[in-house]
Design a protein around this motif. Structure first.
Motif, mmCIF file in Angstrom:
data_model
loop_
_atom_site.group_PDB
_atom_site.id
_atom_site.type_symbol
_atom_site.label_atom_id
_atom_site.label_comp_id
_atom_site.label_asym_id
_atom_site.label_seq_id
_atom_site.Cartn_x
_atom_site.Cartn_y
_atom_site.Cartn_z
ATOM 1 N N LEU A 114 -5.107 -2.941 -3.333
ATOM 2 C CA LEU A 114 -5.156 -3.340 -4.470
ATOM 3 C C LEU A 114 -5.700 -2.956 -6.086
ATOM 4 C CD1 LEU A 114 -4.461 -6.305 -6.207
ATOM 5 C CD2 LEU A 114 -7.154 -6.834 -5.905
ATOM 6 N N ARG A 115 -6.527 -1.572 -5.785
ATOM 7 C CA ARG A 115 -6.138 -0.799 -7.004
ATOM 8 C C ARG A 115 -5.144 0.205 -6.905
ATOM 9 N NH1 ARG A 115 -11.673 2.059 -4.419
ATOM 10 N NH2 ARG A 115 -11.303 0.623 -2.216
ATOM 11 N N THR A 116 -4.444 0.480 -5.557
ATOM 12 C CA THR A 116 -3.220 1.655 -5.719
ATOM 13 C C THR A 116 -2.694 0.782 -6.288
ATOM 14 O OG1 THR A 116 -3.361 1.528 -3.479
ATOM 15 C CG2 THR A 116 -4.499 3.349 -4.436
ATOM 16 N N CYS A 117 -1.933 -0.886 -5.511
ATOM 17 C CA CYS A 117 -0.081 -1.018 -6.203
ATOM 18 C C CYS A 117 -0.943 -1.828 -7.172
ATOM 19 C CB CYS A 117 -0.248 -2.213 -4.932
ATOM 20 S SG CYS A 117 -0.276 -1.863 -3.154
ATOM 21 N N GLN A 118 0.076 -1.358 -8.394
ATOM 22 C CA GLN A 118 0.015 -1.715 -9.229
ATOM 23 C C GLN A 118 0.547 -2.941 -10.073
ATOM 24 O OE1 GLN A 118 0.892 0.982 -11.914
ATOM 25 N NE2 GLN A 118 -0.615 2.527 -11.132
ATOM 26 N N THR A 119 2.121 -3.230 -9.342
ATOM 27 C CA THR A 119 2.951 -4.189 -9.331
ATOM 28 C C THR A 119 2.738 -5.221 -7.536
ATOM 29 O OG1 THR A 119 5.212 -3.656 -8.717
ATOM 30 C CG2 THR A 119 4.030 -2.721 -10.411
ATOM 31 N N THR A 120 3.407 -6.589 -7.963
ATOM 32 C CA THR A 120 3.971 -7.244 -6.829
ATOM 33 C C THR A 120 5.106 -6.379 -6.053
ATOM 34 O OG1 THR A 120 5.365 -8.561 -8.098
ATOM 35 C CG2 THR A 120 3.177 -9.443 -7.812
ATOM 36 N N ASP A 121 5.678 -5.495 -6.451
ATOM 37 C CA ASP A 121 6.852 -4.703 -5.519
ATOM 38 C C ASP A 121 6.295 -3.693 -5.004
ATOM 39 O OD1 ASP A 121 8.797 -5.826 -6.308
ATOM 40 O OD2 ASP A 121 9.417 -4.784 -8.151
ATOM 41 N N ASP A 122 4.552 -2.752 -5.372
ATOM 42 C CA ASP A 122 4.500 -1.851 -4.784
ATOM 43 C C ASP A 122 3.371 -2.351 -4.029
ATOM 44 O OD1 ASP A 122 4.521 -0.623 -7.064
ATOM 45 O OD2 ASP A 122 3.491 -0.472 -7.949
ATOM 46 N N PHE A 123 3.051 -3.919 -4.171
ATOM 47 C CA PHE A 123 2.389 -4.497 -2.912
ATOM 48 C C PHE A 123 2.998 -4.679 -1.596
ATOM 49 C CE2 PHE A 123 1.030 -8.570 -0.820
ATOM 50 C CZ PHE A 123 -0.243 -8.426 -0.679
ATOM 51 N N TRP A 124 3.969 -5.491 -2.145
ATOM 52 C CA TRP A 124 5.222 -6.274 -1.140
ATOM 53 C C TRP A 124 5.487 -4.924 -0.211
ATOM 54 C CZ3 TRP A 124 5.871 -9.468 1.879
ATOM 55 C CH2 TRP A 124 7.209 -9.779 2.934
ATOM 56 N N GLN A 125 5.958 -3.771 -0.831
ATOM 57 C CA GLN A 125 6.333 -2.317 -0.086
ATOM 58 C C GLN A 125 5.146 -2.037 0.988
ATOM 59 O OE1 GLN A 125 9.539 -0.946 0.164
ATOM 60 N NE2 GLN A 125 9.522 -2.524 -1.002
ATOM 61 N N HIS A 126 3.923 -2.194 0.635
ATOM 62 C CA HIS A 126 2.940 -1.566 0.802
ATOM 63 C C HIS A 126 2.580 -2.873 1.990
ATOM 64 C CE1 HIS A 126 -1.067 -0.307 2.105
ATOM 65 N NE2 HIS A 126 -1.531 -2.339 1.944
ATOM 66 N N ILE A 127 2.328 -3.547 2.118
ATOM 67 C CA ILE A 127 2.451 -4.721 3.369
ATOM 68 C C ILE A 127 3.532 -4.357 4.287
ATOM 69 C CG2 ILE A 127 3.036 -6.517 2.586
ATOM 70 C CD1 ILE A 127 -0.411 -6.644 3.518
ATOM 71 N N LYS A 128 4.347 -4.700 4.039
ATOM 72 C CA LYS A 128 5.656 -4.398 5.391
ATOM 73 C C LYS A 128 5.555 -3.454 5.785
ATOM 74 C CE LYS A 128 9.039 -4.678 2.012
ATOM 75 N NZ LYS A 128 10.735 -4.775 1.998
ATOM 76 N N MET A 129 5.143 -2.065 5.037
ATOM 77 C CA MET A 129 4.567 -1.569 5.698
ATOM 78 C C MET A 129 3.812 -1.252 6.738
ATOM 79 S SD MET A 129 7.224 0.942 5.399
ATOM 80 C CE MET A 129 6.393 2.856 5.421
ATOM 81 N N GLU A 130 2.626 -1.884 6.406
ATOM 82 C CA GLU A 130 1.397 -2.498 6.953
ATOM 83 C C GLU A 130 1.697 -2.939 8.519
ATOM 84 O OE1 GLU A 130 -1.303 -0.137 7.075
ATOM 85 O OE2 GLU A 130 -0.433 1.404 5.642
ATOM 86 N N PHE A 131 2.022 -4.381 8.326
ATOM 87 C CA PHE A 131 2.257 -4.991 9.345
ATOM 88 C C PHE A 131 3.834 -5.633 9.293
ATOM 89 C CE2 PHE A 131 -2.052 -5.481 7.143
ATOM 90 C CZ PHE A 131 -2.389 -4.825 8.382
ATOM 91 N N SER A 132 3.811 -6.242 10.496
ATOM 92 C CA SER A 132 4.721 -6.743 10.544
ATOM 93 C C SER A 132 5.731 -7.817 10.431
ATOM 94 C CB SER A 132 6.454 -5.928 12.224
ATOM 95 O OG SER A 132 4.915 -7.001 13.137
ATOM 96 N N THR A 133 4.167 -8.537 10.793
ATOM 97 C CA THR A 133 4.783 -10.664 10.559
ATOM 98 C C THR A 133 4.346 -10.880 9.588
ATOM 99 O OG1 THR A 133 2.757 -10.439 11.986
ATOM 100 C CG2 THR A 133 4.670 -10.359 13.028
#
Length: 226
Positions: A27-46
């Protein structure tokens, strides 16, 4: 998730000096929802894994917010803030935040809170003169020194009800030190470690906060008027 809502809420959380320390890193590094989506997709597949992860990383913050809204917590928070010692206030926030998610860590933070408040008060009373404690002093010794300096030791009073009340404070402090030594996360474990429940952590943290509040208010009341 609405991008504008994310941006506004994220900004408010990051702007809060107490809350920002409990925010998950993304939440501190992802400034936008797009940033968050890219992060969470890389971390978890489901989606199930993503939901579980989000619940886990936000648990300390949610617990802190719930506890901060409890009766007495706001008064303690304000009093510790008035000590003008950021580390003390940070420890109190950590103790509140850990009660449900990390009870043993909360007990450790409760003891650290009392130690820090005592040392802060004793440092102020020494005013650059002879130190009123040594680095190796444990919590009971720090509290006794602080109580004596603030005229809060049971032996300094003659009225039985005050002697018992102040003696109860001493017992609380000693008990918090003892339970931390027994079940806190600062020591090694045997084969049968003692488990502590969140309700025990809430009790220890709330009692530590009440004593810290009492010490802080007494120190402020006895401070020379400017």
């Amino acid at each position: 998730m609405d991008a504008d809502v994310y941006r506004v809420v994220r900004g408010e959380l990051i702007a809060d000096a107490e809350v920002v320390q409990m925010l998950p890193r993304f939440l501190r590094t992802c400034q936008t929802t797009d940033d968050f989506w890219q992060h969470i997709k890389m971390e978890f597949s489901t989606y199930a894994e993503r939901r579980a992860h989000i619940r886990e990383v936000f648990a300390p913050l949610l617990e802190y917010l719930e506890r901060a809204a409890a009766p007495g917590a706001e008064a303690i928070t304000d009093a510790l803030r008035n000590l003008q010692e950021g580390e003390v206030h940070r420890i109190w926030a950590k103790a509140l935040a850990r009660c449900a998610s990390d009870p043993e860590g909360a007990v450790t933070a409760a003891r650290t809170l009392l130690e820090s408040v005592c040392m802060h008060i004793l440092d102020g009373l020494a005013e650059g003169g002879t130190p009123l404690y040594t680095p190796g002093d444990d919590l009971p010794k720090l509290y006794r020194a602080t109580a004596e300096q603030l005229n809060l030791a049971p032996s300094q009073h003659t009225e039985d009800v005050f002697k018992r009340l102040l003696g109860g404070c001493t017992t609380v402090v000693e008990s918090i030190g003892a339970i931390r030594n027994r079940v806190g996360d600062a020591h090694g474990r045997g084969r049968r470690p003692v488990k502590i429940a969140p309700r025990h952590a809430h009790l220890a943290v709330n009692l530590a906060g009440a004593v810290a509040l009492f010490l802080a208010e007494t120190a402020e009341a006895k401070a020379p008027k400017q």
